[in-house]
Write a protein that holds these residues in place. Structure first.
Motif, PDB file in Angstrom:
ATOM      1  N   GLU A  20      47.168  52.716 100.865  1.00 13.36           N
ATOM      2  CA  GLU A  20      47.433  52.666  99.425  1.00 13.36           C
ATOM      3  C   GLU A  20      47.079  51.300  98.840  1.00 13.36           C
ATOM      4  OE1 GLU A  20      51.096  55.897  98.958  1.00 13.36           O
ATOM      5  OE2 GLU A  20      51.551  53.853  99.634  1.00 13.36           O
ATOM      6  N   VAL A  21      47.385  50.230  99.570  1.00 14.63           N
ATOM      7  CA  VAL A  21      47.051  48.878  99.104  1.00 14.63           C
ATOM      8  C   VAL A  21      45.535  48.724  99.009  1.00 14.63           C
ATOM      9  CG1 VAL A  21      47.111  46.428  99.713  1.00 14.63           C
ATOM     10  CG2 VAL A  21      49.183  47.805  99.905  1.00 14.63           C
ATOM     11  N   LYS A  22      44.817  49.234  99.984  1.00 21.30           N
ATOM     12  CA  LYS A  22      43.352  49.164  99.942  1.00 21.30           C
ATOM     13  C   LYS A  22      42.812  49.927  98.726  1.00 21.30           C
ATOM     14  CE  LYS A  22      41.360  49.796 104.039  1.00 21.30           C
ATOM     15  NZ  LYS A  22      41.163  50.250 105.426  1.00 21.30           N
TER      16      LYS A  22
ATOM     17  N   LEU B 209      43.401  47.878  95.571  1.00 18.49           N
ATOM     18  CA  LEU B 209      42.358  46.850  95.458  1.00 18.49           C
ATOM     19  C   LEU B 209      41.051  47.466  94.975  1.00 18.49           C
ATOM     20  CD1 LEU B 209      43.096  44.823  98.704  1.00 18.49           C
ATOM     21  CD2 LEU B 209      43.180  43.898  96.374  1.00 18.49           C
ATOM     22  N   ALA B 210      40.663  48.593  95.552  1.00 19.12           N
ATOM     23  CA  ALA B 210      39.414  49.259  95.165  1.00 19.12           C
ATOM     24  C   ALA B 210      39.438  49.681  93.697  1.00 19.12           C
ATOM     25  CB  ALA B 210      39.158  50.472  96.066  1.00 19.12           C
ATOM     26  N   ASP B 211      40.620  50.033  93.203  1.00 21.53           N
ATOM     27  CA  ASP B 211      40.775  50.479  91.819  1.00 21.53           C
ATOM     28  C   ASP B 211      41.065  49.327  90.852  1.00 21.53           C
ATOM     29  OD1 ASP B 211      40.371  53.081  92.670  1.00 21.53           O
ATOM     30  OD2 ASP B 211      42.517  53.567  92.720  1.00 21.53           O
ATOM     31  N   ASN B 212      40.998  48.090  91.355  1.00 20.48           N
ATOM     32  CA  ASN B 212      41.231  46.892  90.532  1.00 20.48           C
ATOM     33  C   ASN B 212      42.613  46.912  89.882  1.00 20.48           C
ATOM     34  OD1 ASN B 212      40.416  44.394  89.528  1.00 20.48           O
ATOM     35  ND2 ASN B 212      39.653  45.279  87.633  1.00 20.48           N
TER      36      ASN B 212
ATOM     37  N   THR C   2      43.000  37.522  97.340  1.00 21.37           N
ATOM     38  CA  THR C   2      42.462  36.709  98.430  1.00 21.37           C
ATOM     39  C   THR C   2      43.355  36.802  99.667  1.00 21.37           C
ATOM     40  OG1 THR C   2      41.484  35.186  96.834  1.00 21.37           O
ATOM     41  CG2 THR C   2      41.770  34.367  99.075  1.00 21.37           C
ATOM     42  N   GLY C   3      44.660  36.657  99.478  1.00 23.37           N
ATOM     43  CA  GLY C   3      45.594  36.788 100.600  1.00 23.37           C
ATOM     44  C   GLY C   3      45.496  38.156 101.254  1.00 23.37           C
ATOM     45  N   LEU C   4      45.382  39.193 100.434  1.00 26.39           N
ATOM     46  CA  LEU C   4      45.230  40.550 100.966  1.00 26.39           C
ATOM     47  C   LEU C   4      43.934  40.687 101.757  1.00 26.39           C
ATOM     48  CD1 LEU C   4      46.614  42.481  97.903  1.00 26.39           C
ATOM     49  CD2 LEU C   4      47.422  42.794 100.260  1.00 26.39           C
TER      50      LEU C   4
END
Length: 182
Positions: A153-155, A158-161, A170-172
């Motif tokens: 879900e976190v990925k 990120l993909a969905d901005n 950056t940390g992720l």
């Protein structure tokens, strides 16, 4: 390769505050040219962490960010207090913001938010095996909601901005690389 470092000839403080200080430096460039006023924002150093619980959920915090007029989904983090060690600051912030304690914490990157105008750095951690040990203990003007997400879900976020804070992206990035997820 020529020398690139500038020499600071003098500094004048314009504003000193608890969260931000502004100074003007007079600098000499390597070729002798003088920069009369170069403005530098002094901030305390920061920490953030990709915090993964014992059941493999990533803890995220949602809070209002006034400068951007934005409700922001972020990873836990905050300001290093005085001479506090970065890792100690990160453990404190995790406990205060989420109520979770982490025994396994590892520095994954050290980055600068904007080294052209600001002097501080951010220490990014990967914290694993978090256990809920208390409620939140927030600062006076801090209001945040803790949310749990799977790594997938976190990925997707990120993909969905959907994560707007650049230092947290950056940390992720570094944590997901360390976990073999990228």
């Amino acid at each position: 390769m020529s020398e690139l470092n500038w020499k600071t000839c003098s500094s004048t403080y314009i504003h000193k505050g608890p969260w931000a200080t502004l100074r003007s430096d007079k600098c000499e460039m390597p070729d002798g040219r003088i920069v009369e006023q170069y403005y530098v924002l002094e901030y305390p150093n920061w920490v953030n962490a990709v915090a993964i619980t014992q059941d493999n959920k990533v803890l995220m915090v949602r809070q209002y960010r006034h400068a951007a007029n934005l409700v922001s989904l972020e990873i836990p983090g905050g300001v290093i207090d005085g001479d506090e060690a970065p890792e100690a600051a990160m453990r404190r912030e995790l406990l205060e913001e989420t109520g979770y304690r982490f025994d396994d914490i590892e520095l994954v990157s050290t980055v600068y938010a904007n080294p052209s105008t600001a002097n501080n750095k951010t220490f990014c951690y990967l914290a694993k095996g978090g256990k809920k040990v208390q409620g939140q203990s927030l600062d006076e003007h801090e209001e945040l909601v803790v949310e749990e997400y799977t790594i997938a879900e976190v990925k997707q976020l990120l993909a969905d901005n959907k994560i707007a804070q650049a230092l947290h992206c950056t940390g992720l990035f570094y944590a997901l690389m360390k976990l073999g997820e990228l």
